[in-house]
Design a protein around this motif. Sequence first.
Motif, mmCIF file in Angstrom:
data_model
loop_
_atom_site.group_PDB
_atom_site.id
_atom_site.type_symbol
_atom_site.label_atom_id
_atom_site.label_comp_id
_atom_site.label_asym_id
_atom_site.label_seq_id
_atom_site.Cartn_x
_atom_site.Cartn_y
_atom_site.Cartn_z
ATOM 1 N N VAL A 129 0.842 -1.201 0.000
ATOM 2 C CA VAL A 129 0.000 0.000 0.000
ATOM 3 C C VAL A 129 0.872 1.244 0.000
ATOM 4 C CG1 VAL A 129 -1.654 1.327 1.371
ATOM 5 C CG2 VAL A 129 -1.993 -1.114 1.036
ATOM 6 N N GLY A 130 1.979 1.225 0.730
ATOM 7 C CA GLY A 130 2.902 2.354 0.744
ATOM 8 C C GLY A 130 3.525 2.597 -0.619
ATOM 9 N N ILE A 131 3.922 1.533 -1.292
ATOM 10 C CA ILE A 131 4.507 1.683 -2.623
ATOM 11 C C ILE A 131 3.479 2.229 -3.607
ATOM 12 C CG2 ILE A 131 5.425 0.391 -4.593
ATOM 13 C CD1 ILE A 131 6.909 -1.356 -2.593
ATOM 14 N N VAL A 132 2.276 1.713 -3.545
ATOM 15 C CA VAL A 132 1.218 2.199 -4.445
ATOM 16 C C VAL A 132 0.915 3.668 -4.160
ATOM 17 C CG1 VAL A 132 -1.231 1.936 -5.017
ATOM 18 C CG2 VAL A 132 0.229 -0.071 -4.849
ATOM 19 N N GLY A 133 0.983 4.077 -2.892
ATOM 20 C CA GLY A 133 0.725 5.466 -2.543
ATOM 21 C C GLY A 133 1.756 6.425 -3.104
ATOM 22 N N LEU A 134 2.984 5.954 -3.304
ATOM 23 C CA LEU A 134 4.031 6.811 -3.846
ATOM 24 C C LEU A 134 4.164 6.723 -5.360
ATOM 25 C CD1 LEU A 134 6.943 6.407 -1.274
ATOM 26 C CD2 LEU A 134 5.350 8.300 -1.529
ATOM 27 N N ALA A 135 3.495 5.780 -5.969
ATOM 28 C CA ALA A 135 3.619 5.598 -7.416
ATOM 29 C C ALA A 135 2.909 6.721 -8.163
ATOM 30 C CB ALA A 135 3.026 4.253 -7.824
ATOM 31 N N PRO A 136 3.519 7.196 -9.259
ATOM 32 C CA PRO A 136 2.832 8.222 -10.055
ATOM 33 C C PRO A 136 1.632 7.623 -10.778
ATOM 34 C CG PRO A 136 4.873 7.568 -11.118
ATOM 35 C CD PRO A 136 4.823 6.863 -9.795
ATOM 36 N N ARG A 137 0.618 8.439 -10.954
ATOM 37 C CA ARG A 137 -0.590 8.002 -11.654
ATOM 38 C C ARG A 137 -0.425 8.288 -13.140
ATOM 39 N NH1 ARG A 137 -0.766 6.063 -7.329
ATOM 40 N NH2 ARG A 137 -2.221 6.525 -5.684
ATOM 41 N N THR A 138 -0.855 7.367 -13.964
ATOM 42 C CA THR A 138 -0.775 7.553 -15.407
ATOM 43 C C THR A 138 -2.183 7.679 -15.958
ATOM 44 O OG1 THR A 138 1.225 6.208 -15.500
ATOM 45 C CG2 THR A 138 0.081 6.581 -17.560
ATOM 46 N N GLU A 139 -2.439 8.815 -16.566
ATOM 47 C CA GLU A 139 -3.719 9.035 -17.233
ATOM 48 C C GLU A 139 -3.644 8.388 -18.609
ATOM 49 O OE1 GLU A 139 -6.265 10.477 -15.721
ATOM 50 O OE2 GLU A 139 -5.039 10.856 -13.949
ATOM 51 N N GLY B 156 -3.800 7.352 -30.168
ATOM 52 C CA GLY B 156 -2.541 6.655 -29.912
ATOM 53 C C GLY B 156 -1.537 7.495 -29.165
ATOM 54 N N SER B 157 -1.930 8.664 -28.665
ATOM 55 C CA SER B 157 -0.989 9.498 -27.926
ATOM 56 C C SER B 157 -0.691 8.869 -26.567
ATOM 57 C CB SER B 157 -1.564 10.907 -27.748
ATOM 58 O OG SER B 157 -2.776 10.845 -27.015
ATOM 59 N N ALA B 158 0.492 9.175 -26.076
ATOM 60 C CA ALA B 158 0.929 8.603 -24.800
ATOM 61 C C ALA B 158 0.172 9.250 -23.656
ATOM 62 C CB ALA B 158 2.428 8.822 -24.622
ATOM 63 N N GLY B 159 0.061 8.515 -22.559
ATOM 64 C CA GLY B 159 -0.604 9.036 -21.376
ATOM 65 C C GLY B 159 0.303 10.001 -20.620
ATOM 66 N N THR B 160 -0.265 10.721 -19.699
ATOM 67 C CA THR B 160 0.510 11.653 -18.883
ATOM 68 C C THR B 160 0.594 11.135 -17.453
ATOM 69 O OG1 THR B 160 -1.491 12.908 -18.375
ATOM 70 C CG2 THR B 160 -0.215 13.628 -20.269
ATOM 71 N N GLU B 161 1.753 11.371 -16.823
ATOM 72 C CA GLU B 161 1.947 10.951 -15.447
ATOM 73 C C GLU B 161 1.732 12.137 -14.516
ATOM 74 O OE1 GLU B 161 5.666 9.080 -14.739
ATOM 75 O OE2 GLU B 161 5.046 7.213 -15.657
ATOM 76 N N THR B 162 1.063 11.885 -13.418
ATOM 77 C CA THR B 162 0.865 12.915 -12.401
ATOM 78 C C THR B 162 1.460 12.422 -11.084
ATOM 79 O OG1 THR B 162 -1.306 12.033 -11.817
ATOM 80 C CG2 THR B 162 -1.255 13.769 -13.474
ATOM 81 N N ALA B 163 1.966 13.354 -10.312
ATOM 82 C CA ALA B 163 2.561 13.016 -9.015
ATOM 83 C C ALA B 163 1.463 12.596 -8.038
ATOM 84 C CB ALA B 163 3.324 14.213 -8.465
ATOM 85 N N PRO B 164 1.819 11.780 -7.051
ATOM 86 C CA PRO B 164 0.817 11.401 -6.044
ATOM 87 C C PRO B 164 0.371 12.618 -5.237
ATOM 88 C CG PRO B 164 2.968 10.492 -5.473
ATOM 89 C CD PRO B 164 3.112 11.144 -6.808
ATOM 90 N N THR B 165 -0.853 12.580 -4.774
ATOM 91 C CA THR B 165 -1.386 13.683 -3.978
ATOM 92 C C THR B 165 -0.693 13.721 -2.618
ATOM 93 O OG1 THR B 165 -3.123 12.324 -3.018
ATOM 94 C CG2 THR B 165 -3.629 13.445 -5.103
ATOM 95 N N PRO B 166 -0.715 14.856 -1.945
ATOM 96 C CA PRO B 166 -0.096 14.918 -0.611
ATOM 97 C C PRO B 166 -0.711 13.923 0.382
ATOM 98 C CG PRO B 166 -0.497 17.128 -1.434
ATOM 99 C CD PRO B 166 -1.141 16.178 -2.410
ATOM 100 N N LEU B 167 -2.008 13.679 0.271
ATOM 101 C CA LEU B 167 -2.653 12.716 1.162
ATOM 102 C C LEU B 167 -2.139 11.295 0.894
ATOM 103 C CD1 LEU B 167 -4.751 12.239 3.361
ATOM 104 C CD2 LEU B 167 -6.450 11.938 1.557
ATOM 105 N N ALA B 168 -1.977 10.942 -0.379
ATOM 106 C CA ALA B 168 -1.453 9.618 -0.719
ATOM 107 C C ALA B 168 -0.009 9.477 -0.255
ATOM 108 C CB ALA B 168 -1.549 9.384 -2.222
ATOM 109 N N ARG B 169 0.769 10.528 -0.414
ATOM 110 C CA ARG B 169 2.167 10.493 0.027
ATOM 111 C C ARG B 169 2.244 10.356 1.549
ATOM 112 N NH1 ARG B 169 4.733 14.959 -2.590
ATOM 113 N NH2 ARG B 169 4.909 13.514 -4.327
ATOM 114 N N ALA B 170 1.410 11.085 2.277
ATOM 115 C CA ALA B 170 1.405 10.989 3.743
ATOM 116 C C ALA B 170 0.967 9.596 4.194
ATOM 117 C CB ALA B 170 0.482 12.047 4.337
ATOM 118 N N GLY B 171 -0.032 9.033 3.535
ATOM 119 C CA GLY B 171 -0.468 7.677 3.858
ATOM 120 C C GLY B 171 0.624 6.655 3.603
#
Length: 80
Positions: A28-38, A44-59
């Motif tokens: 769960v900790g690793i998943v919380g720090l993983a970037p999200r891919t839209e 066929g365009s590539a997805g975009t990565e977003t940083a984890p939210t502060p709540l996910a990082r704190a968790g």
Amino acid sequence: MDIDWAALGEVFGVSLVTTVALVGLFTVGIVGLAPRTEPGGEDGSAGTETAPTPLARAGAYVCFTLCAAAVAYGIYLIVK
């Protein structure tokens, strides 16, 4: 030589539950720090990565802290 099978089974059960819980908590900790891919567009365009939210990082940090505390407690029990 007598083996206390009930005590052996109890130790096995507690060890199994604790191991599964710690691995799950660490995951769960690793998943919380993983970037999200839209997902990308239909063209066929590539997805975009977003940083984890502060709540996910704190968790995630809480999960890692609990894992470290469990390991430290286990070492304490061994050394004691």
